[in-house]
Design an enzyme around this catalytic site. Structure first.
Site, PDB file in Angstrom:
ATOM      1  N   ALA A   1       3.402  -0.964   4.647  1.00 62.19           N
ATOM      2  CA  ALA A   1       2.923  -1.015   6.043  1.00 62.19           C
ATOM      3  C   ALA A   1       2.432  -2.409   6.440  1.00 62.19           C
ATOM      4  O   ALA A   1       2.438  -2.754   7.632  1.00 62.19           O
ATOM      5  CB  ALA A   1       1.823   0.015   6.252  1.00 62.19           C
TER       6      ALA A   1
ATOM      7  N   ARG B   1       7.849   0.307  13.178  1.00 64.91           N
ATOM      8  CA  ARG B   1       8.320  -0.217  11.883  1.00 64.91           C
ATOM      9  C   ARG B   1       9.458  -1.225  12.054  1.00 64.91           C
ATOM     10  O   ARG B   1       9.948  -1.789  11.073  1.00 64.91           O
ATOM     11  CB  ARG B   1       8.829   0.931  10.994  1.00 64.91           C
TER      12      ARG B   1
ATOM     13  N   PRO C   1       0.789  -1.231   0.000  1.00 65.81           N
ATOM     14  CA  PRO C   1       0.000   0.000   0.000  1.00 65.81           C
ATOM     15  C   PRO C   1       0.825   1.287   0.000  1.00 65.81           C
ATOM     16  O   PRO C   1       1.883   1.355   0.617  1.00 65.81           O
ATOM     17  CB  PRO C   1      -0.816  -0.100   1.297  1.00 65.81           C
TER      18      PRO C   1
ATOM     19  N   HIS D   1      12.802  -2.763   1.505  1.00 64.88           N
ATOM     20  CA  HIS D   1      12.245  -1.499   1.995  1.00 64.88           C
ATOM     21  C   HIS D   1      13.098  -0.370   1.452  1.00 64.88           C
ATOM     22  O   HIS D   1      14.338  -0.453   1.515  1.00 64.88           O
ATOM     23  CB  HIS D   1      12.222  -1.446   3.526  1.00 64.88           C
ATOM     24  N   ILE D   2      12.456   0.644   0.958  1.00 68.56           N
ATOM     25  CA  ILE D   2      13.179   1.797   0.413  1.00 68.56           C
ATOM     26  C   ILE D   2      13.933   2.507   1.541  1.00 68.56           C
ATOM     27  O   ILE D   2      15.100   2.869   1.403  1.00 68.56           O
ATOM     28  CB  ILE D   2      12.175   2.747  -0.279  1.00 68.56           C
ATOM     29  N   SER D   3      13.259   2.691   2.667  1.00 71.15           N
ATOM     30  CA  SER D   3      13.868   3.346   3.819  1.00 71.15           C
ATOM     31  C   SER D   3      14.449   2.290   4.760  1.00 71.15           C
ATOM     32  O   SER D   3      14.100   1.107   4.669  1.00 71.15           O
ATOM     33  CB  SER D   3      12.812   4.179   4.555  1.00 71.15           C
TER      34      SER D   3
ATOM     35  N   ASN E   1       7.972  -5.713  -1.378  1.00 71.75           N
ATOM     36  CA  ASN E   1       7.959  -4.598  -0.424  1.00 71.75           C
ATOM     37  C   ASN E   1       6.517  -4.532   0.082  1.00 71.75           C
ATOM     38  O   ASN E   1       5.647  -3.940  -0.568  1.00 71.75           O
ATOM     39  CB  ASN E   1       8.356  -3.281  -1.091  1.00 71.75           C
TER      40      ASN E   1
ATOM     41  N   ARG F   1       4.916  10.927  -2.403  1.00 66.84           N
ATOM     42  CA  ARG F   1       4.765  10.537  -0.997  1.00 66.84           C
ATOM     43  C   ARG F   1       6.051  10.811  -0.215  1.00 66.84           C
ATOM     44  O   ARG F   1       7.091  10.221  -0.515  1.00 66.84           O
ATOM     45  CB  ARG F   1       4.467   9.036  -0.985  1.00 66.84           C
TER      46      ARG F   1
ATOM     47  N   TYR G   1      11.228   8.806   0.956  1.00 67.66           N
ATOM     48  CA  TYR G   1      11.160   7.816  -0.135  1.00 67.66           C
ATOM     49  C   TYR G   1      11.747   8.305  -1.455  1.00 67.66           C
ATOM     50  O   TYR G   1      11.794   7.535  -2.422  1.00 67.66           O
ATOM     51  CB  TYR G   1       9.697   7.385  -0.336  1.00 67.66           C
TER      52      TYR G   1
ATOM     53  N   ARG H   1      13.735   4.153  11.975  1.00 67.24           N
ATOM     54  CA  ARG H   1      12.499   4.935  12.026  1.00 67.24           C
ATOM     55  C   ARG H   1      11.698   4.588  13.292  1.00 67.24           C
ATOM     56  O   ARG H   1      12.237   4.051  14.244  1.00 67.24           O
ATOM     57  CB  ARG H   1      11.711   4.697  10.727  1.00 67.24           C
TER      58      ARG H   1
HETATM   59  C1  DQA Z   1       8.411   0.893   3.479  1.00 70.01           C
HETATM   60  C2  DQA Z   1       8.557   1.107   4.987  1.00 70.01           C
HETATM   61  C3  DQA Z   1       7.237   0.886   5.695  1.00 70.01           C
HETATM   62  O1  DQA Z   1       7.391   1.092   7.098  1.00 70.01           O
HETATM   63  C4  DQA Z   1       6.196   1.861   5.189  1.00 70.01           C
HETATM   64  O2  DQA Z   1       4.950   1.612   5.796  1.00 70.01           O
HETATM   65  C5  DQA Z   1       6.085   1.862   3.698  1.00 70.01           C
HETATM   66  C6  DQA Z   1       7.292   1.745   2.897  1.00 70.01           C
HETATM   67  C7  DQA Z   1       9.697   1.234   2.710  1.00 70.01           C
HETATM   68  O3  DQA Z   1       9.779   0.853   1.550  1.00 70.01           O
HETATM   69  O4  DQA Z   1      10.594   1.885   3.261  1.00 70.01           O
HETATM   70  O5  DQA Z   1       5.016   2.056   3.154  1.00 70.01           O
HETATM   71  O6  DQA Z   1       8.132  -0.476   3.250  1.00 70.01           O
END
Ligand code: DQA
Length: 146
Positions: free
Chosen positions: A78, A112, A11, A101-103, A75, A19, A24, A108
């Protein structure tokens, strides 16, 4: 027959580029797909690049992957932190899974830090921005050819 790798996105990833760009970046999901298509072409493999905001759709794709995929890159966004249903679906998939995960989720908010999906993943890549997908695909291709 060449290998097929599913690349599944959860999502809000449809809004990449708009976003929270400080987290991101400014690239879009289409940019990520194009990067992956380039690698796929070079390596003579096929990819199925998917995104959904709906948990059930992601679960159905994981079920479909049992029929025709050599690996899943996911990925879950959430849903990583909430979805036992996605974990259960991945448990039924017998090939390699790479979580992206991008981040860097560990840098964080504490909610997460846990990803259910990690329990079933061969590897987890977090914090390399959208390059995480390229790394995941290169590594998946290696895993599938071993
Ligand atoms: C994410 C990290 C998740 O915590 C977040 O809810 C996302 C993106 C990432 O790619 O860093 O939607 O998966």
């Amino acid at each position: 027959m060449s290998s097929l790798i599913y690349i599944i996105n959860g999502p809000n990833l449809n809004l990449l580029g708009q976003r929270e760009p400080s987290i991101y970046g400014t690239h879009t999901l289409k940019d990520i797909e194009n990067n992956c298509l380039e690698i796929a072409k070079k390596n003579n493999i096929k990819i199925k690049f998917l995104q959904s905001n709906a948990e059930h759709e992601i679960i159905n794709w994981i079920h479909n992957a049992r029929e025709d995929a050599s690996g899943i890159i996911i990925n879950p966004a959430a849903f990583s932190h909430t979805s036992i249903a996605i974990l259960d679906a991945l448990t039924l998939f017998e090939e390699h899974i790479i979580e992206v995960h991008i981040s860097n989720i560990h840098k964080r908010e504490s909610f997460r830090h846990n990803s259910y999906v990690s329990q079933k993943s061969t590897a987890v890549i977090a914090g390399f921005g959208i390059d995480g997908y390229k790394i995941a695909l290169e590594k998946m291709i290696n895993l599938c050819s071993n």
